[in-house]
Write a protein that holds these residues in place. Structure first.
Motif, mmCIF file in Angstrom:
data_model
loop_
_atom_site.group_PDB
_atom_site.id
_atom_site.type_symbol
_atom_site.label_atom_id
_atom_site.label_comp_id
_atom_site.label_asym_id
_atom_site.label_seq_id
_atom_site.Cartn_x
_atom_site.Cartn_y
_atom_site.Cartn_z
ATOM 1 N N ALA A 18 0.936 -1.100 -0.017
ATOM 2 C CA ALA A 18 0.184 0.018 -0.194
ATOM 3 C C ALA A 18 0.965 1.326 -0.042
ATOM 4 O O ALA A 18 0.455 2.137 -0.715
ATOM 5 C CB ALA A 18 -1.015 -0.013 1.180
ATOM 6 N N LEU A 19 1.910 1.402 0.753
ATOM 7 C CA LEU A 19 2.738 2.405 0.876
ATOM 8 C C LEU A 19 3.691 2.712 -0.554
ATOM 9 O O LEU A 19 3.482 3.863 -0.917
ATOM 10 C CB LEU A 19 3.889 2.178 1.904
ATOM 11 N N VAL A 20 3.863 1.487 -1.282
ATOM 12 C CA VAL A 20 4.456 1.780 -2.661
ATOM 13 C C VAL A 20 3.495 2.044 -3.515
ATOM 14 O O VAL A 20 3.690 3.194 -4.194
ATOM 15 C CB VAL A 20 5.185 0.394 -3.097
ATOM 16 N N VAL A 21 2.342 1.675 -3.391
ATOM 17 C CA VAL A 21 1.278 1.949 -4.516
ATOM 18 C C VAL A 21 0.985 3.386 -4.395
ATOM 19 O O VAL A 21 0.829 4.305 -5.066
ATOM 20 C CB VAL A 21 0.092 1.209 -4.143
ATOM 21 N N VAL A 22 0.280 3.986 -3.149
ATOM 22 C CA VAL A 22 0.103 5.364 -2.747
ATOM 23 C C VAL A 22 1.080 6.295 -3.074
ATOM 24 O O VAL A 22 0.886 7.404 -3.778
ATOM 25 C CB VAL A 22 -0.324 5.424 -1.140
ATOM 26 N N SER A 23 2.438 6.092 -2.734
ATOM 27 C CA SER A 23 3.541 7.122 -3.011
ATOM 28 C C SER A 23 3.973 7.006 -4.513
ATOM 29 O O SER A 23 3.955 8.087 -4.926
ATOM 30 C CB SER A 23 4.757 6.797 -2.052
ATOM 31 N N GLY A 24 3.733 5.934 -5.139
ATOM 32 C CA GLY A 24 4.055 5.879 -6.509
ATOM 33 C C GLY A 24 2.922 6.607 -7.425
ATOM 34 O O GLY A 24 3.326 7.417 -8.245
ATOM 35 N N MET A 25 1.895 6.200 -6.990
ATOM 36 C CA MET A 25 0.393 6.811 -7.908
ATOM 37 C C MET A 25 0.661 8.477 -7.366
ATOM 38 O O MET A 25 -0.033 9.038 -8.479
ATOM 39 C CB MET A 25 -0.669 6.118 -7.464
ATOM 40 N N GLY A 54 1.718 -2.094 -7.907
ATOM 41 C CA GLY A 54 1.197 -3.085 -7.053
ATOM 42 C C GLY A 54 1.932 -4.291 -7.032
ATOM 43 O O GLY A 54 2.310 -4.900 -6.124
ATOM 44 N N THR A 55 2.565 -4.553 -8.189
ATOM 45 C CA THR A 55 3.317 -5.662 -8.659
ATOM 46 C C THR A 55 4.684 -5.404 -7.660
ATOM 47 O O THR A 55 5.151 -6.340 -7.066
ATOM 48 C CB THR A 55 3.634 -5.866 -9.952
ATOM 49 N N ILE A 66 -1.504 18.009 -7.039
ATOM 50 C CA ILE A 66 -1.535 17.268 -5.916
ATOM 51 C C ILE A 66 -2.727 16.538 -5.583
ATOM 52 O O ILE A 66 -2.822 15.326 -5.282
ATOM 53 C CB ILE A 66 -1.067 18.202 -4.678
ATOM 54 N N PHE A 67 -4.097 17.338 -5.713
ATOM 55 C CA PHE A 67 -5.340 16.521 -5.547
ATOM 56 C C PHE A 67 -5.264 15.378 -6.445
ATOM 57 O O PHE A 67 -6.041 14.007 -6.002
ATOM 58 C CB PHE A 67 -6.245 17.452 -5.518
ATOM 59 N N LEU A 68 -4.892 15.519 -7.687
ATOM 60 C CA LEU A 68 -5.184 14.697 -8.875
ATOM 61 C C LEU A 68 -4.427 13.313 -8.219
ATOM 62 O O LEU A 68 -4.815 12.252 -8.395
ATOM 63 C CB LEU A 68 -4.809 14.979 -9.871
ATOM 64 N N GLY A 69 -2.841 13.515 -7.822
ATOM 65 C CA GLY A 69 -2.298 12.318 -7.184
ATOM 66 C C GLY A 69 -2.934 11.660 -6.151
ATOM 67 O O GLY A 69 -3.057 10.467 -6.288
ATOM 68 N N ALA A 70 -3.545 12.289 -5.416
ATOM 69 C CA ALA A 70 -4.140 11.605 -4.270
ATOM 70 C C ALA A 70 -5.413 10.781 -4.749
ATOM 71 O O ALA A 70 -5.602 9.845 -4.403
ATOM 72 C CB ALA A 70 -4.593 12.791 -3.398
ATOM 73 N N MET A 71 -6.135 11.489 -5.713
ATOM 74 C CA MET A 71 -7.337 10.791 -6.442
ATOM 75 C C MET A 71 -6.994 9.349 -7.085
ATOM 76 O O MET A 71 -7.580 8.419 -6.972
ATOM 77 C CB MET A 71 -8.129 11.836 -7.201
ATOM 78 N N LEU A 72 -5.789 9.471 -7.818
ATOM 79 C CA LEU A 72 -5.394 8.623 -8.528
ATOM 80 C C LEU A 72 -4.839 7.350 -7.728
ATOM 81 O O LEU A 72 -4.499 6.268 -8.278
ATOM 82 C CB LEU A 72 -4.474 8.788 -9.714
#
Length: 746
Positions: A93-100, A313-314, A119-125
């Motif tokens: 989850a940490l990798v996915v959230v920070s990466g996205m 995710g992978t 910034i908000f777009l990154g959070a949404m994605l």
């Protein structure tokens, strides 16, 4: 007489939403998308349909929808569940959230979006959709696969990250800048308030619910739980956080109580209603003109979501030690965004920090990625086969070695890891409680005492505050982590130095809090107070009364924290030796549901005794052998830990995040026996209609107008009308296999 606009708008919304979602159900598409389409139809951007009058009222209802959605999410979350998801889920989850976040921010800047929009777009994605993934796994019959549990764990952690992210985004939006020091301050403030709310809530609410349980029918429980939810919303808002955070925290606190299942049940209709209105309000902002204008950003961002979620995710799963196949399957399952994207977008709109065009773009991206989710999940296995064939052998061998090394148990390292986790948790917990007591004393208690007793008020306030802090100061300075861990770590001399430093640090930290408080109450009596403070510290170290009192407080807290689990396993209701009293709810799939106790062989198979049965408002104590157990009963059993645990999985079944109901229905139809049919003289038993085709002959209407209820031996006659009941597919198969060419189907 004219109706208020709120009533007419609500009527329009619910009627259209009901019709559209029925259509989406028939098409086997997610209901959330149906709500969005309904919102578009009643919104201001679709002129061929009646439009709502007052958007302000709908926005208010939508805000309530967010609150109820987050409250329900908290009820399903629980901090206990977070501790159980494992390191793989947290790291992924940490990798996915920070990466996205980085990918979304980069895509936003590439598309010339503003700094805050990006910034908000990154959070949404960065947030995958729990609802869509569960639906896809159910439709594809993948719920029992090994990788799905890991994906569910990632979703749980992402939910927590999303709540934290909303707090951080609010802080960034207010300051209109991204400063590291202020960000750390916001996170520290969030952690502090979460700990205080969590500790106070767990210490008090389960006791109140337990004391008032006999008065809590469904109506009262709904009022109480929603009152607690909105009360925490007000408190969180007052503390400078979002209303969504307050709702989520209260849900998480209540998730560990015995009433959690009942609260989920009574809140479900409220959640469905307000949640529907929220998603409809999302659809109202969809603009065809904006979608046409921003077709390129929508396509680009959809690719970023799908490719980015799969990749990160992978990578996250591989980094956590999972195999290549499980990592790829997990990554392909996360390839969409959903409800949290809308909630974060609503937050940005309410703060007036993001442009309006961003909302329909995110909705369009969500719709596209949601539709593609089942196909992405199906592509996981072919993608794994393709990658496995093309990766060098040494790479595959390295991945296997890494996976084995990560899952290999190293006793000494595991002991140190557990000891440090306990140490840090205790330091953080007790420090937060001490700081909270100091803040209350400084802001409220000292001014109150000084107003009442101008001469001695400050000293009395200091003494009372030290007395209240004393159990927690003792816990911070003296209480060790688990003694079994200390003994294991203390075996080698190499461990003595770090253990000693850990103890010294805690003592210095406690002394710092004492000195800091003394500086707050600084006056001409500083010497007296300093001496008193040192005396209290020494007293804390030696006082068995304080130790006993703290142990009592901690035991109550731990029992409340684990109340839901302890009630099922019975570990806090010891009777004699290893015997416990536990309560469990009988599932509809329980193998002995409907059978008598004497026929269930519970004592012979599991070694337990059934001592009570709660059936609605009726309670049967010491039930007789002829008493039957029915689905929905709550049975009280006595047995050992192992016996109760083995029975629990049978009685309640394995937990899964939202089991889907089998909605296949039976249909009622009829066929006519022609005069030359070879079926004349046959019976339903001879044709094995019930056993082989899973259909039932419920009636035979003769040519003379008489009606017969067959008993299996009734013979068919010419021109009979045979009435059949069964699932449509089974009836169709029956006609094809046994009746076609012999019976004229009407």
């Amino acid at each position: 007489m004219e109706l208020d606009a709120l009533i007419t708008d609500l009527a329009l919304i619910l009627i259209v939403a009901g019709v559209v979602t029925l259509l989406f159900k028939k098409l086997k598409q997610p209901v959330v998308l149906g709500y969005i389409v309904a919102g578009f139809l009643v919104g201001p951007n679709f002129v061929f349909f009646p439009t709502i009058v007052d958007e302000g009222d709908i926005n208010l209802w939508a805000e309530l929808g967010i609150i109820v959605l987050l409250f329900s999410l908290g009820l399903e979350f629980s901090f206990k569940k977070l501790f159980q998801v494992g390191a793989s889920a947290v790291l992924t989850a940490l990798v996915v959230v920070s990466g996205m976040m980085l990918a979304g921010y980069g895509a936003g800047r590439l598309l010339h979006f503003t700094y805050l929009d990006s910034i908000f777009l990154g959070a949404m994605l960065s947030m995958s959709s729990t609802t869509i993934i569960i639906k896809a796994f159910t439709d594809l019959n993948l719920r029992k696969k090994a990788f799905t549990n890991l994906v569910f764990g990632v979703l749980i952690v992402e939910d927590l990250f999303a709540v934290v992210m909303m707090v951080i985004l609010s802080s960034i939006a207010v300051k209109n800048s991204f400063e590291g020091a202020e960000l750390l301050e916001s996170i520290a403030k969030l952690v502090f308030f979460l700990i205080i709310w969590f500790v106070v809530g767990i210490s008090i609410l389960p006791l109140i619910l337990k004391k008032t349980r006999k008065f809590l029918n469904d109506e009262t429980l709904l009022v109480v739980s929603m009152g607690l939810c909105l009360g925490m919303v007000v408190l969180a808002t007052y503390a400078g956080f979002s209303s969504a955070l307050g709702a989520f925290v209260m849900g998480s606190i209540l998730a560990g109580t015995n009433e959690a299942e009942r609260i989920e049940k009574v809140v479900q209709p409220v959640k469905d209603l307000f949640g529907a209105i929220f998603f409809v309000s999302v659809g109202m902002l969809v603009s065809p003109a904006a979608l046409s204008q921003y077709a390129l950003p929508i396509c680009l961002l959809s690719i970023v979501v799908i490719v980015g979620q799969i990749f990160f995710g992978t990578v996250g799963m591989l980094a956590s030690g999972q195999t290549l196949k499980i990592s790829i399957q997990s990554g392909f399952s996360l390839s969409q965004i959903g409800e949290f994207a809308f909630i974060i977008a609503s937050l940005g709109m309410s703060l007036n920090v993001i442009d309006k065009f961003l909302y329909p773009i995110v909705v369009a991206v969500s719709v596209i990625t949601t539709f593609l989710t089942p196909y992405c999940i199906r592509l996981a296995d072919p993608a794994y086969s393709w990658i496995e064939r093309r990766l060098p052998e040494r790479w595959l061998a390295a991945i296997d070695r890494y996976s084995q090394s990560r899952t290999e148990i190293k006793p000494h390292k595991a002991v140190w890891k557990e000891a440090i986790a306990q140490y840090l948790w205790r330091v953080l917990l007790y420090s937060s409680l001490i700081v909270a007591i100091i803040m209350v004393s400084k802001m409220w208690f000292i001014p109150l005492m000084v107003e009442i007793l101008p001469e001695w008020g400050r000293m009395i306030a200091a003494i009372v505050t030290f007395v209240v802090m004393s159990p927690f100061l003792w816990a911070l300075m003296v209480k060790e982590v688990s003694m079994s861990l200390i003994r294991k770590l203390g075996e080698g001399s190499v461990n003595r130095v770090p253990l000693t430093l850990m103890i010294v640090f805690r003592i210095l930290l406690a002394l710092f809090f004492v000195i800091y408080y003394l500086s707050i109450v600084h006056s001409q009596r500083t010497g007296v107070l300093l001496g008193l403070g040192i005396f209290i510290v020494v007293l804390i170290l030696l006082s068995k009364r304080i130790q006993k009192q703290f142990m009592r407080i901690e035991n109550i807290f731990m029992d409340n924290l684990n109340e839901r689990e302890l009630r099922k396993t019975g570990r806090n209701t010891s009777l004699v030796s290893d015997m416990h009293l536990a309560y469990m709810d009988v599932n509809a799939d329980c193998p002995f549901a409907g059978r008598r106790l004497m026929d269930s062989d519970l004592r012979k198979e599991y070694g337990i005794n059934v001592v009570s049965i709660q059936r609605g408002t009726r309670r049967i104590n010491i039930p007789k052998g002829e008493t039957r157990i029915f689905p929905g009963d709550t049975i009280g059993v006595i047995g050992t830990d192992d016996q109760i645990q083995s029975l629990l999985t049978v009685v309640e079944g394995s937990e899964s995040p939202e089991e889907e109901t089998d909605n296949r229905e039976v249909t009622f139809t009829h066929v006519v026996v022609p005069g030359n049919s070879p079926l004349i003289g046959q019976t339903s038993s001879s044709l094995s209609i019930r056993n082989k085709n899973n259909c039932l002959v419920v009636g035979i209407e003769r040519a003379d107008g008489t009606f017969h209820q067959p008993d299996g031996q009734t013979c068919f006659e010419a021109h009979d009308v045979i009435w059949l009941v069964g699932e449509p597919d089974n009836i169709k198969q029956l006609i094809q296999d046994k009746i076609e060419n012999h019976i004229q189907h009407t």
